[in-house]
Design an enzyme around this catalytic site. Structure first.
Site, PDB file in Angstrom:
ATOM      1  N   LYS A  66      -6.270   3.660   8.724  1.00  0.00           N
ATOM      2  CA  LYS A  66      -5.339   4.598   8.104  1.00  0.00           C
ATOM      3  C   LYS A  66      -5.892   6.023   8.141  1.00  0.00           C
ATOM      4  O   LYS A  66      -5.155   6.980   8.406  1.00  0.00           O
ATOM      5  CB  LYS A  66      -5.056   4.175   6.661  1.00  0.00           C
ATOM      6  CG  LYS A  66      -4.252   2.879   6.566  1.00  0.00           C
ATOM      7  CD  LYS A  66      -4.049   2.442   5.122  1.00  0.00           C
ATOM      8  CE  LYS A  66      -3.222   1.165   5.052  1.00  0.00           C
ATOM      9  NZ  LYS A  66      -3.031   0.692   3.671  1.00  0.00           N
ATOM     10  N   SER A 106       0.799  -1.221   0.000  1.00  0.00           N
ATOM     11  CA  SER A 106       0.000   0.000   0.000  1.00  0.00           C
ATOM     12  C   SER A 106       0.836   1.278   0.000  1.00  0.00           C
ATOM     13  O   SER A 106       0.278   2.371  -0.079  1.00  0.00           O
ATOM     14  CB  SER A 106      -0.942   0.015   1.212  1.00  0.00           C
ATOM     15  OG  SER A 106      -0.212  -0.001   2.414  1.00  0.00           O
TER      16      SER A 106
END
Length: 805
Positions: free
Chosen positions: A741, A698
């Site tokens: 996140k 990611s």
């Protein structure tokens, strides 16, 4: 009937003569034999008297089919009988007659016809029948002679077990040469059922009749041999039991003479009583009694004695069929979960659904629950609350660091110091077979040469298999189907797929700042005040103080570190109260007092972090502690094309860095770079906080943005964070852990977050409080990322001749 007996069963009328009838019960008269009988029925007594007085002592004997009938009808008698002669009879004082009869020849018979003399065939008078002698056949052949010799031999053996067969009888039988007479002479002496004797009586062929007698003798000899073996075995067992009893009594006497109070035999007898009285499966009881039998033969001082004794203790102490009464009140369970846990609405709802199914089915249904989330978010305490809500005994098993299969299944008793596995040990502590097991840190197990404990858990957690869980130490199946299993983990990556397949994953996300404040105020602070001996009014933490503790002294997904900091504040307050000798005063801790109580701030944003820099990008990562801000730094130096990545990164992240560089090289012309720019420079990409392991795809767009910024010398906006995987063609692929996140981005004060467009559906799981603080940019391609992230106009990034569409 045999084919030779067709004449017997013929319904044709036949010429005969009348004789009195004496029905026999369970006795068959045979020709050429003498038989004493005790006669009690009145009709039979009259028949004997009439035979002596009027029929030349001749009388007809026919056996009843059913011996229980007192007054048989013609249909209740066999078709073949015997005409006999009354040798002598004596009337006894009580009324019966003791008589001796001689069998003469076989007959077939019929009742008197209505036109004959009166014959009531009942107890009032003696019955009479018309009889006709059956033909006496002769059968002489070598085969018949051989059969007679074989019969004589086995008869001699049979005489040893049948005392009715005397030596005189054997001598007389040896002189017989007619097979039929020989068979008729032996028949009354056989200890067989009367129906079989009647079967032999009805055979007219002498050879076949003698063959039947030979068959009966063989069968009798086999039965006698089997009976002797059984008696011998029983006698040996009785002798063994008597010997054991004698020896045990001797041991008791010896112990008594030596002044020993602890009699091993008395202890064994007590164990036997406990095994018989214990509520346990028959398999376990039989196993225990078998081990107890071994224990009786051992010396108490031997090491094997202690091993067997310990094994019996385990069998007796396990709660085999002991069930704790449980109650499933869904409203009450909801209240308990809400009282003890703030937030976590989705996990709590799923648990309540699970409990509702249990209540409807009255059984444990569905997969095992697995609570997955960062440390400190309340996984273990949630399992404890479920146990309280259901009324089950709570048992926690920590699987962190377990690497030996025997920790789950136990050791076999052949090993020194063998013990059952953790599952059986926990059941012993729980004292019931339906507790709630919290298998904590299931993702922290590992495997080595001693086996894979995760594979052993497959049987424990599979509802189709755990009905017969077999611990190596017990070697007895134990039913685990009534146990409520809840597992916890920080990450799913290290849990094997087959084990995940047996569990339903319930994710617990990181707490929001507002949730942490609520938890600190309503749960953590009251608990710490009580644990430190303070009164509720001694410590007051205003909202601004809690905000400062959360932001500057903790950086975590859960609240474990927050509770430690609140505990430190309570300790400081305790010192203040004791030193000032004022236990009732109220201490209000303001934000400015925190450095005096907790020291300097542990986490803060430097001034440099609030300014845009070349090559420095704010990435987002999801780790074991929840979402974190991941800084990516890239510097360009003159060199020969070397590329270096540092910062304790994993293989996947290293591959992402290579893919990012390949994409930048492919778009070098569009970015205004020289065709062979990479051969004249060295590139170093670094991920700070090197002590923390980092991996995953990611960070792809963050690495790409950092490379472009360093190559073009354009700063990256400090208030922009990003996450997404990048391909060689520049496509941005979706990622996981978006909620965590975005929480970390909000905590770090980011203004904009760049997210893959395919993750738009995951934004529904993000609280509105977080979305209100962030501007979300959805992108499909890295070309869309650069204009947002770089602090420069678009035409400064892309060459005019090849600008992105």
């Amino acid at each position: 009937m045999n084919d030779t007996n067709d004449a017997i069963t013929s319904n044709a009328r036949f010429e005969g003569f009348e004789l009195p009838l004496m029905p026999l019960r369970e006795v068959v008269m045979s020709p050429h034999s003498i038989m004493p009988l005790l006669v009690g029925r009145a009709a039979s007594v009259k028949a004997i008297e009439a035979a002596v007085a009027d029929y030349g002592k001749r009388i007809c004997f026919i056996t009843q089919r059913e011996s229980a009938l007192e007054t048989p009808s013609p249909a209740d008698l066999y078709e073949v009988g015997v005409v006999g002669r009354v040798l002598q009879y004596t009337r006894l004082p009580e009324g019966p007659i003791k008589a001796t009869f001689e069998g003469l020849y076989r007959i077939r018979w019929r009742p008197l016809e209505p036109g004959d003399a009166e014959n009531p065939f009942g107890p009032a008078a003696f019955p009479r029948v018309v009889v006709a002698p059956l033909p006496v056949l002769r059968h002489e052949s070598p085969e018949t002679e051989a059969l007679m010799r074989a019969t004589r031999e086995i008869l001699a053996e049979y005489a040893h077990i049948n005392k009715k067969i005397t030596p005189d009888f054997l001598s007389a039988a040896a002189g017989l040469r007619d097979a039929g007479q020989f068979a008729d002479t032996i028949l009354p002496l056989l200890k067989i059922e009367y129906a079989k004797k009647q079967e032999a009586l009805e055979l007219l062929d002498p050879a076949k009749r003698l063959e039947k007698i030979y068959e009966f003798l063989n069968t009798e000899m086999e039965l006698v041999s089997m009976e002797r073996r059984i008696k011998s075995r029983i006698k040996d067992q009785m002798d063994k039991n008597q010997r054991e009893y004698y020896l045990s009594e001797q041991i008791k006497a010896i112990n008594k003479e030596m002044g020993r109070d602890d009699d091993p035999q008395a202890e064994i007898a007590e164990l036997e009583q406990q095994l018989k009285a214990r509520n346990m499966p028959e398999e376990a009881r039989e196993k225990g009694l078998s081990e107890l039998k071994k224990l009786r033969m051992m010396a108490p001082a031997s090491s094997e004695y202690a091993i067997v004794r310990n094994y019996l203790d385990w069998i007796l102490e396990l709660p085999w069929n002991e069930m704790r009464e449980t109650a499933l009140d869904i409203p009450e369970a909801r209240a308990i979960l809400d009282d003890e846990h703030f937030g976590l609405e989705k996990p709590k709802q799923r648990i309540l659904e699970f409990l509702a199914v249990q209540k409807l089915t009255n059984a444990l249904k569905g997969p095992i629950l697995c609570l997955v989330g960062p440390p400190g978010v309340g996984k273990t305490s949630l399992a404890k609350s479920v146990a309280r809500a259901t009324g089950r005994e709570y048992v926690r098993l920590s699987l962190g660091g377990v690497r030996d299969e025997a920790e789950i299944r136990g050791h076999r008793r052949t090993y020194v110091g063998a013990m059952p596995g953790k599952i059986i040990m926990a059941l012993k502590r729980a004292k019931s077979s339906n507790p709630l097991f919290c298998l904590d840190e299931i993702d922290k197990m590992s495997s080595d040469y001693r086996g894979d404990p995760a594979s052993a858990l497959l049987e424990v957690l599979d509802p189709e298999q755990n009905k017969a869980f077999n611990d190596h130490y017990l070697d007895i199946d134990y039913d685990l189907s009534k146990v409520f299993f809840i597992t916890t983990a920080n990450s799913l990556h290290s849990i094997p797929a087959p084990l995940q397949d047996r569990m339903e994953i319930i994710e617990l996300s990181s707490y929001l700042e507002i949730e942490k404040k609520h938890i600190a105020r309503d749960f953590l602070l009251p608990r710490q005040i009580a644990e430190h001996g303070l009164k509720p009014g001694n410590v007051e933490l205003p909202e601004e103080t809690l905000n400062e503790v959360i932001r500057s002294y903790t950086r975590e997904a859960g609240v474990r570190g927050l509770e430690r900091e609140i505990g430190a504040l309570c300790r400081k307050t305790a010192i203040k109260l004791v030193e000032e000798n004022d236990l009732d005063q109220q201490v209000i801790i303001a934000p400015d007092d925190l450095e005096r109580y907790l020291g300097v701030k542990k986490y803060r944003l430097d001034e440099n972090e609030k300014a845009s820099k070349v090559g420095v990008v704010n990435g987002l990562a999801y780790t074991g502690v929840g979402g974190v801000l991941l800084t990516v730094e890239t510097v360009i130096m003159p060199g020969k094309g070397n590329v270096v990545t540092t910062g304790k990164i994993g293989e996947v992240m290293s591959e992402s860095a290579k893919a990012a560089l390949s994409y930048v090289r492919s778009r070098g012309t569009a970015l205004g770079l020289k065709p062979n720019f990479h051969s004249e420079i060295d590139i170093h990409t670094h991920f700070p906080e090197g002590a923390t392991p980092k991996d995953g795809p990611s960070a792809g767009i963050a690495i790409t943005t950092s490379l472009v910024s360093a190559l073009l010398g354009i700063p990256v906006r400090y208030d922009v964070a990003m996450t997404g995987e990048v391909t060689l063609r520049g496509r941005v692929l979706p990622i996981g852990g978006l909620r965590e996140k975005l929480l970390s981005a909000s905590r770090a004060g980011m203004a904009t977050v760049i997210v893959p467009r395919d993750n738009a559906k995951d934004l529904k799981e993000v609280p509105d409080e977080i979305l209100e603080t962030l501007h979300i940019e959805l992108v499909d391609h890295i070309d869309e990322v650069l204009p947002i992230a770089l602090d420069a106009p678009t035409d400064a990034i892309w060459d005019d001749s090849d600008s992105p569409s």
